[in-house]
Design a protein around this motif. Sequence first.
Motif, PDB file in Angstrom:
ATOM      1  N   LEU A 159      42.762  48.561  77.276  1.00 26.86           N
ATOM      2  CA  LEU A 159      42.960  49.434  76.119  1.00 26.86           C
ATOM      3  C   LEU A 159      43.895  48.756  75.125  1.00 26.86           C
ATOM      4  N   GLU A 160      44.899  48.091  75.628  1.00 28.92           N
ATOM      5  CA  GLU A 160      45.938  47.387  74.862  1.00 28.92           C
ATOM      6  C   GLU A 160      46.855  48.357  74.137  1.00 28.92           C
ATOM      7  N   THR A 161      46.291  49.214  73.299  1.00 29.82           N
ATOM      8  CA  THR A 161      47.123  50.166  72.574  1.00 29.82           C
ATOM      9  C   THR A 161      46.285  51.368  72.171  1.00 29.82           C
ATOM     10  N   ALA A 162      46.921  52.511  72.043  1.00 31.18           N
ATOM     11  CA  ALA A 162      46.248  53.704  71.533  1.00 31.18           C
ATOM     12  C   ALA A 162      46.529  53.902  70.054  1.00 31.18           C
ATOM     13  N   SER A 163      47.201  52.936  69.428  1.00 33.66           N
ATOM     14  CA  SER A 163      47.611  53.068  68.035  1.00 33.66           C
ATOM     15  C   SER A 163      46.592  52.419  67.109  1.00 33.66           C
ATOM     16  N   ALA A 164      45.912  53.232  66.283  1.00 30.06           N
ATOM     17  CA  ALA A 164      44.981  52.690  65.286  1.00 30.06           C
ATOM     18  C   ALA A 164      45.735  51.912  64.221  1.00 30.06           C
ATOM     19  N   ARG A 165      47.040  52.169  64.087  1.00 30.37           N
ATOM     20  CA  ARG A 165      47.855  51.468  63.089  1.00 30.37           C
ATOM     21  C   ARG A 165      47.755  49.955  63.248  1.00 30.37           C
ATOM     22  N   LEU A 166      47.632  49.475  64.460  1.00 33.22           N
ATOM     23  CA  LEU A 166      47.610  48.033  64.696  1.00 33.22           C
ATOM     24  C   LEU A 166      46.293  47.387  64.276  1.00 33.22           C
ATOM     25  N   SER A 167      45.287  48.210  63.918  1.00 29.37           N
ATOM     26  CA  SER A 167      44.016  47.681  63.419  1.00 29.37           C
ATOM     27  C   SER A 167      43.953  47.668  61.896  1.00 29.37           C
ATOM     28  N   GLU A 168      45.024  48.116  61.259  1.00 31.68           N
ATOM     29  CA  GLU A 168      45.062  48.107  59.784  1.00 31.68           C
ATOM     30  C   GLU A 168      45.364  46.705  59.282  1.00 31.68           C
ATOM     31  N   HIS A 173      45.179  43.532  65.201  1.00 37.37           N
ATOM     32  CA  HIS A 173      43.776  43.811  65.499  1.00 37.37           C
ATOM     33  C   HIS A 173      42.925  43.951  64.243  1.00 37.37           C
ATOM     34  N   PHE A 174      43.474  43.637  63.090  1.00 40.61           N
ATOM     35  CA  PHE A 174      42.686  43.725  61.864  1.00 40.61           C
ATOM     36  C   PHE A 174      41.535  42.713  61.931  1.00 40.61           C
ATOM     37  N   GLY A 175      40.326  43.179  61.633  1.00 39.52           N
ATOM     38  CA  GLY A 175      39.156  42.300  61.716  1.00 39.52           C
ATOM     39  C   GLY A 175      38.527  42.254  63.093  1.00 39.52           C
ATOM     40  N   SER A 176      38.994  43.113  63.974  1.00 39.52           N
ATOM     41  CA  SER A 176      38.456  43.139  65.354  1.00 39.52           C
ATOM     42  C   SER A 176      37.934  44.540  65.641  1.00 39.52           C
ATOM     43  N   PRO A 177      36.670  44.798  65.277  1.00 37.61           N
ATOM     44  CA  PRO A 177      36.138  46.170  65.411  1.00 37.61           C
ATOM     45  C   PRO A 177      36.158  46.687  66.847  1.00 37.61           C
ATOM     46  N   ASP A 178      36.092  45.787  67.828  1.00 36.81           N
ATOM     47  CA  ASP A 178      36.062  46.244  69.223  1.00 36.81           C
ATOM     48  C   ASP A 178      37.435  46.595  69.763  1.00 36.81           C
ATOM     49  N   LYS A 179      38.488  46.367  68.961  1.00 36.88           N
ATOM     50  CA  LYS A 179      39.837  46.717  69.398  1.00 36.88           C
ATOM     51  C   LYS A 179      40.280  48.085  68.894  1.00 36.88           C
ATOM     52  N   GLY A 205      54.376  44.259  72.949  1.00 36.39           N
ATOM     53  CA  GLY A 205      55.009  43.224  72.140  1.00 36.39           C
ATOM     54  C   GLY A 205      54.192  42.774  70.954  1.00 36.39           C
ATOM     55  N   ILE A 206      53.114  43.507  70.623  1.00 34.40           N
ATOM     56  CA  ILE A 206      52.262  43.103  69.493  1.00 34.40           C
ATOM     57  C   ILE A 206      52.509  43.969  68.262  1.00 34.40           C
ATOM     58  N   GLY A 207      53.614  44.704  68.287  1.00 28.99           N
ATOM     59  CA  GLY A 207      53.980  45.505  67.121  1.00 28.99           C
ATOM     60  C   GLY A 207      53.988  46.992  67.387  1.00 28.99           C
ATOM     61  N   GLU A 208      53.659  47.398  68.609  1.00 24.16           N
ATOM     62  CA  GLU A 208      53.644  48.812  68.962  1.00 24.16           C
ATOM     63  C   GLU A 208      55.065  49.291  69.272  1.00 24.16           C
ATOM     64  N   THR A 209      55.256  50.579  69.282  1.00 24.67           N
ATOM     65  CA  THR A 209      56.540  51.157  69.654  1.00 24.67           C
ATOM     66  C   THR A 209      56.491  51.608  71.106  1.00 24.67           C
ATOM     67  N   ARG A 210      57.660  51.910  71.641  1.00 22.43           N
ATOM     68  CA  ARG A 210      57.686  52.450  73.003  1.00 22.43           C
ATOM     69  C   ARG A 210      56.912  53.760  73.084  1.00 22.43           C
ATOM     70  N   ALA A 211      57.056  54.586  72.091  1.00 25.63           N
ATOM     71  CA  ALA A 211      56.347  55.869  72.095  1.00 25.63           C
ATOM     72  C   ALA A 211      54.844  55.648  72.094  1.00 25.63           C
ATOM     73  N   GLU A 212      54.372  54.634  71.368  1.00 28.11           N
ATOM     74  CA  GLU A 212      52.931  54.341  71.353  1.00 28.11           C
ATOM     75  C   GLU A 212      52.454  53.811  72.708  1.00 28.11           C
ATOM     76  N   ARG A 213      53.315  53.103  73.399  1.00 24.52           N
ATOM     77  CA  ARG A 213      52.948  52.673  74.754  1.00 24.52           C
ATOM     78  C   ARG A 213      52.753  53.894  75.663  1.00 24.52           C
ATOM     79  N   ILE A 214      53.692  54.833  75.563  1.00 20.34           N
ATOM     80  CA  ILE A 214      53.573  56.043  76.378  1.00 20.34           C
ATOM     81  C   ILE A 214      52.299  56.791  76.015  1.00 20.34           C
ATOM     82  N   GLU A 215      51.982  56.840  74.731  1.00 14.85           N
ATOM     83  CA  GLU A 215      50.758  57.508  74.286  1.00 14.85           C
ATOM     84  C   GLU A 215      49.524  56.858  74.932  1.00 14.85           C
ATOM     85  N   ALA A 216      49.496  55.537  74.984  1.00 13.13           N
ATOM     86  CA  ALA A 216      48.360  54.829  75.591  1.00 13.13           C
ATOM     87  C   ALA A 216      48.276  55.114  77.087  1.00 13.13           C
TER      88      ALA A 216
END
Length: 823
Positions: A159-168, A173-179, A205-216
């Motif tokens: 899953l890597e992350t539950a944050s869509a923010r990292l695909s912006e 993950h920008f440019g990676s539709p499968d992420k 460590g790819i720019g997510e927050t601790r709270a976003e890790r918990i969300e994932a």
Amino acid sequence: MAAAASELLDAVPDELCAEARRLRTEGHGPLVTYSPKVFVPLTKLCRDVCHYCTFARPPRRGERAYMSEEEVLDVARAGAAAGCHEALFTLGDKPELRYRVAREELRALGCETTLEYLARCASLVVEETGLLPHVNPGVLTYEDLRSLRTVSASQGVMLETASARLSERGGPHFGSPDKLPTRRLATIAAAGEARVPFTTGILIGIGETRAERIEALVAIRELGERYGHVQEVIVQNFRAKPGTRMADAPEPPLEELLWTAAAARVVLGASWNIQVPPNLSYADFPRLLDAGINDWGGVSPVTIDHVNPEAPWPELEALRIATESRGLTLAPRLCIYPEYVAEPERWLDPAIAEQVRLVADADGLGREDTWAAGTDVLPPAVVIQALARGTQDLLPDSIVSASGARVGNGTGPKVSQQVRVALQKVRAEVELAEDDVTALLQARGPDFEAVVGAADELRREVCGDTVTYVVTRNINYTNVCYFRCGFCAFSKGRLAANLRGRPYLVPLDEIVRRTEEAWQRGAVEVCLQGGIHPAFTGETYLEICLAIKEAVPEIHVHAFSALEVWQGAATLGEPLLDYLDRLREAGLASLPGTAAEVLDDEVRRIICPDKLTTAQWLDVHDSAHRAGLRSTTTLMFGHVDAPRHWARHLLRLRDQQRRSGGFTELVPLPFVHMEAPIFLKGRARPGPTFRETMLVHAVGRLALHPWITNIQASWVKLGLEGATVALRAGANDLGGTLMNESISRAAGAEHGQELPPERMEAGIRALGRMPRQRTTLYGVPDPAQVERAFGAAPLAEPLNPDVSDAGLSAPPRLVRPGLAAAR
């Protein structure tokens, strides 16, 4: 969850890690696993462009887009030779959607898609090498998952992350539709619907927050709880790689990784499998255990980590030392975890389930050796060495110190709390509970050494250094049987023509001749057992006893399994006790403990559904004891059973012995699989491992003390080398010389049909023990008969006439006690 997440974010790291360790112990005890694997990078082309990845790359002139089938097999064969169980297929996500070279190469391979080629290669690996494929091809549909399920044991996507923010724009993950998290979560959900054992995880460590890790983690937990298919969660730390857009991004410090792993344990709970790759923490990897993880992931003795080639795998010895330094035990697993191995009908394609059984041990983990009962493969050196560490220089009254450290040979790794408590109960002669016995039967590493050490010391106290054996002859009077036990390759009938030998029935005068010959060669016993011919009645067994005793009055008749006795009584319409009295008067002196297999009806319903139930077997022996007949006990293990079943078997024997007191010994019988129908149909394991075999002997000694004091090692199943090793794990008896042995041979055993006293005693003396011939009931045989046993003349060729010569006819109704009890 918001409040709980907030509490985690504010938790003191040391307290969080302590709670994670407590939960790990609650869910997994001392066990930490890893998967011995090979890494198969089928293609490094990918339609996504993650800004931290060096695995995926554009096409290069002169290089193939995909590994060839032979290249894949070369890697898999090397892994199989090195003892691996898993082939990890890692590849880019649908590269044909982006690269023409991928489409062209797939067409040349006769495939439309990368997934089609992946399925072909995975199938080849299973067929040619026996490795179990785990496939990571990216985002998949339900149909994709079901298709790959037929050629793989497990699948996965991070899953890597539950944050869509990292695909912006500007994100990793920008440019990676499968992420996109929605697509990855949809794949995980579809895997649950497809009943695929699944691996996922988060990347930190790819720019997510601790709270976003918990969300994932919460999103993973919800899907796992819904479908039960998420077998492990990986917490992976980002490593900056030269040549990527994130080459200069800061890597998460070890403390951050420990916090996240511990938080994952608290969020997911005690029973979940949580993994952190050890190679990405370099020399600090032992500290990962402090955060409550229970798995190291895949570790390869053959291939590099192609995703992180700069980070070599730690050596297995380093993993072991690190694990034991925390009071934990390291064990290899398969690419699926034991809970999924235990339910193959739910989680595995039938063909893959067959392969899983070939490489799984009784705990559902990976087999640690290639030894099998009945073969001439020598016992594995690693088990013998561990056994030697456990049995040398032990102090009689303190097998384990109060702190749990081994004593007598210096202080070594600690044994687990559960094993320590169980061994202390044995020393205090407090009866063991089912959980205690199960824990002893699952012992590994330092626990194994402690268990076999305790058993060997107890054997020395109870039996001394004398090893006994009996000069006997086996007479298997027919191989025709109307029961259809799945483990039995001895029984022959119209539907078993593919198994060894033709159907035969030994006439009464030949039984007598063999008995007379046995007596002349020093035997004090004849052991008679056979299949149950449909025409047999209780009179058959009475006639055999009378004929033998008339010809050789002095010989001990050790005969008839509980099934034969039950069938005999039922055909005559007599109560068990009355029929056993008649058998005793006819000359029967004791009963073998066969037909017990595993005294647990959960197992018996699979391996011998029409045979005696557990209660019926115990009833026969209870009646025999009340009739003044002694009997042995057996445990036939290593097929569809598990340590908990063995524990129940031992405790039922103990409880029976406490009531009736008629059992003379326990004979563990490791399953000989080669010709067994249930194995040939792919429904059973290939017998127990050697470690498991030694544990059954050792725990038999410990769990049955002080009620049953003799533990026999079967040289027919173990070979003389294996049997003498068992003498260092609690056994004190080598059984009989046999003269003729047919049942194990029919199942595929390679060991000889007779082990003469000269060889028996040489093996015992080589161990530094003193051999002694015994009677069936552990008395002292007549010296003249002992002398006859040495230098005995060769046996005459036994006569086994075709069953049709007897002219027997079956009655219209056959006795099937197991089915009758089920009704």
